[in-house]
Write a protein that holds these residues in place. Structure first.
Motif, mmCIF file in Angstrom:
data_model
loop_
_atom_site.group_PDB
_atom_site.id
_atom_site.type_symbol
_atom_site.label_atom_id
_atom_site.label_comp_id
_atom_site.label_asym_id
_atom_site.label_seq_id
_atom_site.Cartn_x
_atom_site.Cartn_y
_atom_site.Cartn_z
ATOM 1 N N LEU A 129 0.824 -1.207 0.000
ATOM 2 C CA LEU A 129 0.000 0.000 0.000
ATOM 3 C C LEU A 129 0.856 1.254 0.000
ATOM 4 O O LEU A 129 1.935 1.284 0.600
ATOM 5 N N HIS A 130 0.352 2.292 -0.627
ATOM 6 C CA HIS A 130 0.935 3.629 -0.539
ATOM 7 C C HIS A 130 0.208 4.444 0.531
ATOM 8 O O HIS A 130 0.822 5.240 1.234
ATOM 9 N N ARG A 131 -1.113 4.201 0.671
ATOM 10 C CA ARG A 131 -1.933 5.007 1.573
ATOM 11 C C ARG A 131 -3.063 4.158 2.143
ATOM 12 O O ARG A 131 -3.666 3.362 1.436
ATOM 13 N N ALA A 132 -3.313 4.352 3.417
ATOM 14 C CA ALA A 132 -4.469 3.726 4.060
ATOM 15 C C ALA A 132 -5.281 4.823 4.724
ATOM 16 O O ALA A 132 -4.716 5.780 5.266
ATOM 17 N N TYR A 133 -6.597 4.683 4.655
ATOM 18 C CA TYR A 133 -7.450 5.653 5.326
ATOM 19 C C TYR A 133 -8.561 4.924 6.069
ATOM 20 O O TYR A 133 -8.812 3.732 5.867
ATOM 21 N N ALA A 134 -9.198 5.663 6.965
ATOM 22 C CA ALA A 134 -10.328 5.140 7.726
ATOM 23 C C ALA A 134 -11.303 6.289 7.940
ATOM 24 O O ALA A 134 -10.903 7.458 7.945
ATOM 25 N N ARG A 135 -12.572 5.930 8.085
ATOM 26 C CA ARG A 135 -13.614 6.939 8.262
ATOM 27 C C ARG A 135 -14.479 6.573 9.460
ATOM 28 O O ARG A 135 -14.628 5.394 9.781
ATOM 29 N N CYS A 136 -15.052 7.610 10.080
ATOM 30 C CA CYS A 136 -16.001 7.360 11.166
ATOM 31 C C CYS A 136 -16.966 8.526 11.292
ATOM 32 O O CYS A 136 -16.710 9.629 10.792
ATOM 33 N N HIS A 137 -18.088 8.262 11.937
ATOM 34 C CA HIS A 137 -19.042 9.306 12.294
ATOM 35 C C HIS A 137 -18.295 10.316 13.164
ATOM 36 O O HIS A 137 -17.492 9.934 14.022
ATOM 37 N N ALA A 138 -18.552 11.585 12.961
ATOM 38 C CA ALA A 138 -17.821 12.628 13.693
ATOM 39 C C ALA A 138 -18.019 12.550 15.205
ATOM 40 O O ALA A 138 -17.160 13.024 15.957
ATOM 41 N N ARG A 139 -19.096 11.931 15.661
ATOM 42 C CA ARG A 139 -19.315 11.810 17.109
ATOM 43 C C ARG A 139 -18.742 10.510 17.680
ATOM 44 O O ARG A 139 -18.820 10.293 18.890
ATOM 45 N N ASN A 140 -18.152 9.667 16.832
ATOM 46 C CA ASN A 140 -17.563 8.421 17.307
ATOM 47 C C ASN A 140 -16.137 8.707 17.792
ATOM 48 O O ASN A 140 -15.150 8.446 17.111
ATOM 49 N N GLU A 141 -16.048 9.252 18.977
ATOM 50 C CA GLU A 141 -14.768 9.703 19.525
ATOM 51 C C GLU A 141 -13.784 8.558 19.732
ATOM 52 O O GLU A 141 -12.581 8.725 19.520
ATOM 53 N N ALA A 142 -14.263 7.396 20.134
ATOM 54 C CA ALA A 142 -13.370 6.258 20.369
ATOM 55 C C ALA A 142 -12.680 5.834 19.073
ATOM 56 O O ALA A 142 -11.480 5.548 19.062
ATOM 57 N N SER A 143 -13.418 5.805 17.983
ATOM 58 C CA SER A 143 -12.830 5.429 16.702
ATOM 59 C C SER A 143 -11.812 6.475 16.247
ATOM 60 O O SER A 143 -10.720 6.132 15.772
#
Length: 189
Positions: A129-143
């Motif tokens: 991989l060159h790049r990895a990303y992750a997404r979460c709900h803005a209120r999911n503070e733990a993630s």
């Protein structure tokens, strides 16, 4: 085809393909409201829904083509306590999306970080991989905190970018590059 050598071992965990025999363990966390709170599909899963999930994940043991998901069971003390996954988003850009879920009984001990680190090590190493990303709900503070612990930087806040249970929601996007990942790792030898 890209497939890790199984199991991927860490100090406390083993990562391996999900199996149909994992249904009881997976249902134990997928049936909890506190686990499904931030998932797109509404509410805790029934046993039948968990079986459908396990059946789908059981076939996700390698990355064969762009769009594929590599879903691995996170095993501690002979029990599946969660899953980590990489979704191959772009072959040309060598990009994948990281995902994870862990049974709340195992939160607060760094196990999700340990599992995600092991999968990203494989992704940036063997898979290239060159790049990895992750997404979460803005209120999911733990993630969001987990992504930061992995060394990912917040690249975006997409304001009201998706419908989440009938309401427009903000989504956070975190990412890390291969060179940044390597710089964070302790020297070998």
């Amino acid at each position: 085809m890209f497939r890790p050598t199984y199991p991927i071992r860490t100090a406390r965990l083993a990562l391996r393909p999900v199996a149909l025999d994992d249904l009881d363990d997976v249902h134990a966390y997928q049936s909890r409201p506190d686990v499904t709170r931030w998932m797109l599909d509404a509410g805790p899963r029934t046993r039948a829904q968990a079986l459908a999930s396990v059946t789908a994940m059981a076939g996700e043991d390698a990355l064969r083509a762009e769009g594929d998901c590599l879903a691995l069971a996170v095993v501690a003390d002979a029990r599946v306590i969660g899953t980590v996954e990489l979704v191959w988003r772009s072959a040309a850009d060598r990009t994948a999306e990281l995902g994870y879920v862990l049974h709340p009984d195992h939160h607060g001990r760094g196990l999700a970080t340990e599992a995600a680190t092991a999968l990203l090590d494989w992704g940036f190493g063997e898979f290239g991989l060159h790049r990895a990303y992750a997404r979460c709900h803005a209120r999911n503070e733990a993630s969001a905190r987990l992504m930061a612990r992995l060394g990912m930087r917040q690249e975006a806040r997409h304001v009201e970018s998706y419908l989440f249970r009938g309401e427009w929601a903000d989504r956070l996007v975190f990412a890390i590059l291969a060179r940044e990942w390597r710089e964070r790792q302790p020297p070998q030898g």
